[in-house]
Design an enzyme around this catalytic site. Structure first.
Site, PDB file in Angstrom:
ATOM      1  N   THR A 413       0.807  -1.233   0.000  1.00 53.09           N
ATOM      2  CA  THR A 413       0.000   0.000   0.000  1.00 53.09           C
ATOM      3  C   THR A 413       0.843   1.288   0.000  1.00 53.09           C
ATOM      4  O   THR A 413       2.042   1.257   0.239  1.00 53.09           O
ATOM      5  CB  THR A 413      -0.976  -0.026   1.215  1.00 53.09           C
ATOM      6  OG1 THR A 413      -1.691  -1.260   1.180  1.00 53.09           O
ATOM      7  CG2 THR A 413      -1.962   1.100   1.245  1.00 53.09           C
ATOM      8  N   SER A 478      -8.491  -0.948   6.411  1.00 53.88           N
ATOM      9  CA  SER A 478      -7.948  -0.179   7.535  1.00 53.88           C
ATOM     10  C   SER A 478      -7.360   1.139   7.057  1.00 53.88           C
ATOM     11  O   SER A 478      -6.777   1.884   7.851  1.00 53.88           O
ATOM     12  CB  SER A 478      -6.820  -0.961   8.206  1.00 53.88           C
ATOM     13  OG  SER A 478      -7.294  -2.188   8.632  1.00 53.88           O
TER      14      SER A 478
HETATM   15  N1  GLU Z   1      -5.471  -3.991   2.249  1.00 54.91           N
HETATM   16  C1  GLU Z   1      -5.278  -3.220   3.428  1.00 54.91           C
HETATM   17  C2  GLU Z   1      -6.473  -2.352   3.699  1.00 54.91           C
HETATM   18  O1  GLU Z   1      -7.166  -1.987   2.816  1.00 54.91           O
HETATM   19  C3  GLU Z   1      -4.071  -2.352   3.350  1.00 54.91           C
HETATM   20  C4  GLU Z   1      -2.851  -3.173   3.297  1.00 54.91           C
HETATM   21  C5  GLU Z   1      -1.605  -2.449   3.664  1.00 54.91           C
HETATM   22  O2  GLU Z   1      -1.634  -1.340   4.125  1.00 54.91           O
HETATM   23  O3  GLU Z   1      -0.572  -3.035   3.491  1.00 54.91           O
HETATM   24  O4  GLU Z   1      -6.707  -2.023   4.813  1.00 54.91           O
END
Ligand code: GLU
Length: 594
Positions: A413, A478
């Site tokens: 991310t 998150s």
């Molecule tokens: N897929 C996660 C989310 O949407 C984020 C993953 C990450 O920050 O590495 O919360």
């Protein structure tokens, strides 16, 4: 050349371009506060041991990669606004930081419209296919799949939302022509960009088991069987071609044209883990404008993204609980302050894990969760001297009772923050989920594995799980792009981070650093990390926090010392209107502007 040296040169080169090209007043202030971080896990260190705060007067971009910050700054220098710049930044990130985000993924974007004095939030989160059901991640024998086995291949791929989200935001707020926003990414993809140490490291570490399988991703990241290396020039003609099409014709080619067909074929014909996306799923995708979630904190107002992200609500709940404690009087990172903050986090995470999911599918009790009286009751559960152990969710007046969701998240991310010349702002967190996503590559971009953010288990102890898989539903996130306003309603802070559910801890710590401990944005980002997700109290490895382990253990905390690989990128606007940019020393980001 040692990587750390390469990295410094690479960084100062790009910083030089950004500041010099605009003859700007871009200045940097040395910062003494960050620890060297050479030896972290493969997700971590890039050799940057220190970052300087960047100050500008007119505009700023703080992103995870110097090329991307440069691309955004160019757009802003041309008079483009924050939405225009965000599109350019995202497209360049797709190329230079392909492991983290891109047009094959999803995002949440906060936009502050300075003229209208209005905050708008855009939801570009991925959706599950129409044929998906709560058993998506069950083996044929009825047991839930192992997380990592679900990541690789087509099964975990949700309908990508990034492009539709940007199209919507651009139609409403953009000022420069859509196609001009693609120019920098196309040029870099055609002429090549210099591979960064972090990208080299993540490829070499085989962090995503799918990358070595036959297919486009392997050909791209292991040309002639050799992993790509930092310092080498890498071109991505397939991505350049796709971007040219989308620049010229809009997003239709992606959602119902030739690119859509290629996505569907790749996802559904995966040899190991086929998915079930249809052309209809892509054609039906809609980015959404949602209500922001906001709450007061001392004299400030903090705002974030509502469901399907849990990021905004959980940050706000924690801060509201913390408002019952005088953190400003506590020494930054004292054991006392760490104790209080981790207890508030425990309480907020207990609610998060139970109540938050896609509000188009389940009734998320947003108002009840943000009720100040509720925060006060929750604050009273905190014992100043003892860890409370596992916090239970509050007894919210919710129509349904939900079991705690089971959904692990791993770090990848990207977050970026932008302020333009008119004072508009963008705070966006964008993701393909796991590093390198599903590892399926189409037209030079990687497809997400965001569906693994759903709970793999649909029920627990007879109660349904709010974040279970349903057709067309968005998995709970998150991601916590955040904005803070002062008592006069003036935008003063934009910040966010990658890091899975730890994003919430990182953002909370940065907010406390700025708002309670009066640190600069860079010093707040540099703070050694700690956090609790209603489990262990995590302290960042190789930092001075390690020495507080025994004191915390004496208060019953179960302490875990580990890498905490945030990627915070923030901008603080001070009273005189100066933009102060902060970049996480744990990754490769850069704040730049004029
Ligand atoms: N897929 C996660 C989310 O949407 C984020 C993953 C990450 O920050 O590495 O919360």
């Amino acid at each position: 050349m040692p990587l750390s040296l390469f990295n410094r040169i690479h960084r100062s080169l790009i910083a030089g371009i950004v500041c010099a090209a605009f003859l700007s007043a871009c200045s940097t202030a040395p910062n003494q506060n960050s620890a060297p971080r050479e030896d972290r896990d493969p997700e971590a260190a890039t050799g940057i041991s220190q970052k300087d705060e960047v100050r500008t007067e007119k505009f700023m971009v703080s992103s995870a990669n110097p090329y991307a910050s440069q691309a955004g700054s160019k757009i802003l220098a041309k008079g483009g606004n924050a939405i225009d710049a965000a599109i350019a930044v995202q497209l360049v990130l797709n190329l230079v930081e392909p492991q983290s985000s891109g047009i094959g993924g999803g995002a949440f974007l906060l936009y502050w419209d300075q003229q209208q004095q209005q905050l708008i939030t855009f939801d570009g989160r991925e959706t599950a296919p129409e044929t998906a059901d709560p058993n998506l991640f069950y083996e044929t024998d009825g047991t839930p799949m192992k997380w990592i086995e679900a990541v690789v291949g087509g099964r975990s791929v949700g309908v990508p939302g990034v492009l539709k989200m940007f199209e919507k935001a651009h139609q409403q707020y953009g000022t420069l022509p859509w196609d001009t926003l693609f120019e920098e990414a196309i040029t870099l993809a055609e002429q090549g960009f210099i591979v960064s140490p972090r990208l080299e490291k993540l490829v070499a570490a085989s962090i995503n088991p799918g990358l070595m399988r036959d297919g486009s991703a392997r050909d791209y990241f292991y040309p002639n069987g050799e992993a790509i290396k930092a310092g080498q020039t890498l071109k991505n003609p397939a991505l350049a071609k796709a971007l040219r099409q989308i620049a010229a014709d809009g997003t239709t080619v992606f959602y119902s044209g030739t690119i859509a067909e290629q996505i569907i074929t790749t996802v559904n014909s995966d040899p190991d883990n086929p998915g079930q996306l249809s052309l209809q799923d892509l054609a039906n995708y809609q980015a959404k404008v949602r209500e922001p979630v906001c709450a007061p904190y001392r004299t400030y107002k903090i705002c974030g993204m509502g469901p399907p992200s849990s990021g905004g609500l959980t940050v706000l709940q924690t801060m509201q609980i913390l408002s019952h404690f005088d953190l400003a009087k506590m020494e930054p990172l004292s054991t006392e302050s760490i104790h209080i903050i981790t207890q508030a986090e425990r309480l907020a995470f207990a609610d998060r894990n139970t109540y938050i999911a896609d509000s188009d599918f389940v009734a998320v009790p947003v108002d009840a969760l943000l009720n100040p009286l509720y925060a006060q009751q929750r604050a009273q559960l905190i014992d100043r001297h003892q860890d409370m152990g596992k916090a239970e969710p509050g007894n919210i007046d919710s129509t349904t009772s939900w079991s705690e969701a089971q959904s692990p998240e791993l770090p990848s991310t990207s977050h970026f923050s932008i302020v333009d010349q008119q004072g508009n702002g963008v705070s966006i967190t964008t993701s393909i989920e796991m590093a390198f996503g599903s590892s399926l590559m189409v037209n030079g971009f990687l497809l997400n594995n965001q569906l693994t953010d759903f709970s793999f288990v649909a029920e627990k102890d007879g109660a349904k799980i709010a974040n279970s898989v349903e057709p067309g539903k968005r998995p709970r996130s998150s991601m916590a792009p955040t904005m803070v306003f002062d008592k006069n309603g003036k935008l003063i802070l934009l910040v966010g981070s990658p890091g899975g559910s730890r994003i919430i801890n990182y953002v909370i710590e940065t907010l406390v650093g700025l708002l309670d401990w009066s640190l600069s944005i860079q010093d707040a980002i540099n703070l050694p990390h700690f956090g609790n997700r209603n489990g262990t109290t995590d302290l960042e490895k190789n930092t001075r926090l390690e020495s507080q382990k025994s004191e915390l253990e004496a208060m019953n905390h179960k302490v875990n010392i580990r890498d905490l690989n945030s990627g915070l990128q923030g901008i603080n606007i001070d009273n005189s209107g100066i933009l102060n940019g902060g970049s996480d020393p744990r990754r490769e980001g850069l704040a730049a502007g004029q």
